[in-house]
Design a protein around this motif. Structure first.
Motif, PDB file in Angstrom:
ATOM      1  N   CYS A 130      35.809  56.064  57.246  1.00  0.00           N
ATOM      2  CA  CYS A 130      36.742  55.159  57.928  1.00  0.00           C
ATOM      3  C   CYS A 130      37.280  54.050  57.026  1.00  0.00           C
ATOM      4  O   CYS A 130      38.394  53.570  57.240  1.00  0.00           O
ATOM      5  CB  CYS A 130      36.102  54.559  59.165  1.00  0.00           C
ATOM      6  SG  CYS A 130      34.472  53.893  58.904  1.00  0.00           S
ATOM      7  N   GLU A 228      29.596  52.868  50.249  1.00  0.00           N
ATOM      8  CA  GLU A 228      30.963  52.710  50.784  1.00  0.00           C
ATOM      9  C   GLU A 228      31.961  52.462  49.657  1.00  0.00           C
ATOM     10  O   GLU A 228      33.107  52.898  49.707  1.00  0.00           O
ATOM     11  CB  GLU A 228      31.011  51.537  51.771  1.00  0.00           C
ATOM     12  CG  GLU A 228      30.315  51.797  53.083  1.00  0.00           C
ATOM     13  CD  GLU A 228      31.112  52.698  54.008  1.00  0.00           C
ATOM     14  OE1 GLU A 228      32.257  52.389  54.306  1.00  0.00           O
ATOM     15  OE2 GLU A 228      30.573  53.735  54.421  1.00  0.00           O
ATOM     16  N   ARG A 253      30.543  43.581  55.022  1.00  0.00           N
ATOM     17  CA  ARG A 253      30.399  43.676  56.485  1.00  0.00           C
ATOM     18  C   ARG A 253      30.685  42.296  57.080  1.00  0.00           C
ATOM     19  O   ARG A 253      30.194  41.277  56.562  1.00  0.00           O
ATOM     20  CB  ARG A 253      28.971  44.105  56.835  1.00  0.00           C
ATOM     21  CG  ARG A 253      28.786  44.552  58.249  1.00  0.00           C
ATOM     22  CD  ARG A 253      29.393  45.888  58.549  1.00  0.00           C
ATOM     23  NE  ARG A 253      28.728  46.995  57.898  1.00  0.00           N
ATOM     24  CZ  ARG A 253      29.149  48.255  57.995  1.00  0.00           C
ATOM     25  NH1 ARG A 253      30.206  48.558  58.725  1.00  0.00           N
ATOM     26  NH2 ARG A 253      28.519  49.213  57.361  1.00  0.00           N
TER      27      ARG A 253
HETATM   28  C1  2RA Z   1      30.788  51.965  57.909  1.00  0.00           C
HETATM   29  N1  2RA Z   1      32.436  53.375  56.913  1.00  0.00           N
HETATM   30  O1  2RA Z   1      31.662  51.169  58.251  1.00  0.00           O
HETATM   31  C2  2RA Z   1      31.131  53.340  57.521  1.00  0.00           C
HETATM   32  C3  2RA Z   1      31.019  54.244  58.694  1.00  0.00           C
HETATM   33  N2  2RA Z   1      31.325  55.589  58.363  1.00  0.00           N
HETATM   34  O2  2RA Z   1      29.600  51.680  57.866  1.00  0.00           O
END
Ligand code: 2RA
Length: 354
Positions: A130, A228, A253
């Motif tokens: 994503c 990621e 995040r």
């Molecule tokens: C995340 N992209 O946001 C990853 C999920 N597939 O952790």
């Protein structure tokens, strides 16, 4: 005969969004839709396009007669079961990380490399991660016009990317810290979470998300990189068909429930102006340009969550870098970032089976 579509992982978070998407389509090309999930969820009833369907347990026989099987399940389940679906004659469209970098598996974003949808050496087509997907419609459109050479991105990733556990954790943390004047002294949020019975050790994230941002997404892969960040690099190269594209990503995040954002710094072979980039974005049907910085108008996750397009704003020419644009993109990580792109691939495949 109209093709048979299966949805594996029908009761999960992305599976649920997938059913919303199918229910929201004006028309669908499917003769039958089959819902498949773990034995635990078998027997559950779910209404799809006005018809109550019973979820069946994952088994080899569940794929009999299926033309296209969409997989929204963890990597290890896809790794085992997508080849089984393919061996029984279905094309598996897989949203896990199990096959994305397999040379015999196309990695598809229909706006960018739709021509790859028909190639099926293994009977498996992969859906990108994503984070990569959230910027691909915009980047692919720019690449066609100006030829992308270098890409530097920072992501601002929503907690739903980490599943229900991530969402539950953020809500619990927000409840524990609300109204307490925290976030002004080092460690005060962490202490409050511990006092509320929410130690970081129990969190899916390595630090507090409330009043915070966390520069780690996915698993640690060595040499300073998280998974990621490596996915952004490898998948962007494969989707755009630029094997030597220079890419560097920092994935972070943030306390957002759903919708990933990225700050993109993209350098092109040819001269690019803001005006020309605006025209490219306006001509791309799956991109929405929201770009009036003078009046504080730009995309934010809270304003675009639930939408299908990629939202783009803050488009500007980098002052010190020739042929380089900086811009900000937002994309719903559960829709275009997962379920929608998978479904679009399945829709594109459907005529092969009609
Ligand atoms: C995340 N992209 O946001 C990853 C999920 N597939 O952790």
């Amino acid at each position: 005969m109209a093709p048979v579509l299966a949805l594996v992982g029908a009761t999960g978070a992305v599976g649920t969004v997938m059913i919303d998407i199918i229910n929201g389509r004006e028309t669908v090309p499917w003769g039958e839709i089959r819902l498949i999930a773990s034995a635990r969820s078998a027997g559950k009833k779910i209404t799809v396009r006005g018809e109550e369907l019973t979820v069946v347990a994952l088994s080899p026989e569940a794929f009999d007669g299926v033309d296209i099987a969409m997989f929204d399940v963890p990597d290890e389940i896809s790794a085992e079961w997508a080849p089984i679906a393919a061996s029984r004659g279905a094309v598996a469209v897989d949203n896990s990380g199990a096959f994305r970098m397999d040379d015999e598996v196309p990695l598809v974003v229909p706006e960018v490399n739709a021509d790859k949808v028909t190639s099926r050496p293994k009977g498996i087509i992969a859906n990108p991660n994503c984070t990569t997907l959230s910027m691909m419609a915009a980047l692919g459109a720019l690449h066609r016009e100006f030829e992308l050479k270098e890409l530097v991105v920072a992501s601002y990733q929503a907690v739903s990317g980490a599943g229900k556990e991530g969402v539950d954790r953020l809500y619990a943390e927000l409840e524990a810290v609300a109204g307490k004047g925290l976030g002004v002294r080092a460690g005060d949020v962490r202490e409050a979470l511990e006092a509320a019975g929410l130690p970081i050790a129990d969190s899916p994230f390595p630090a507090a998300l409330a009043f915070n941002v966390v520069p780690s997404a996915g698993s640690y892969k060595g040499d300073g990189w998280y998974s990621e960040e490596l996915k952004v690099r490898n998948e962007s190269r494969k989707i755009l068909g630029i094997p030597d594209l220079k890419v560097s990503a920092t994935c972070v995040r943030v306390p957002v429930v759903t919708t990933h954002s990225l700050a993109v710094h993209a350098t092109f072979a040819r001269e690019v102006t803001v005006e020309a980039a605006h025209k490219v974005f306006e001509a791309q049907p799956t991109v929405v340009l929201v770009d009036d910085p003078e009046n504080g108008v730009f995309p934010t996750p809270a304003d675009v969550v639930g939408g299908d397009p990629t939202y783009v704003g803050r488009v500007r020419q980098a002052l010190d870098f020739p042929n380089t644009l900086d811009f900000f993109v937002c994309g719903d990580n559960l829709r275009k970032g997962a379920a929608l792109n998978t479904y679009e691939i399945a829709e594109q495949l459907a005529p092969e089976f009609s």
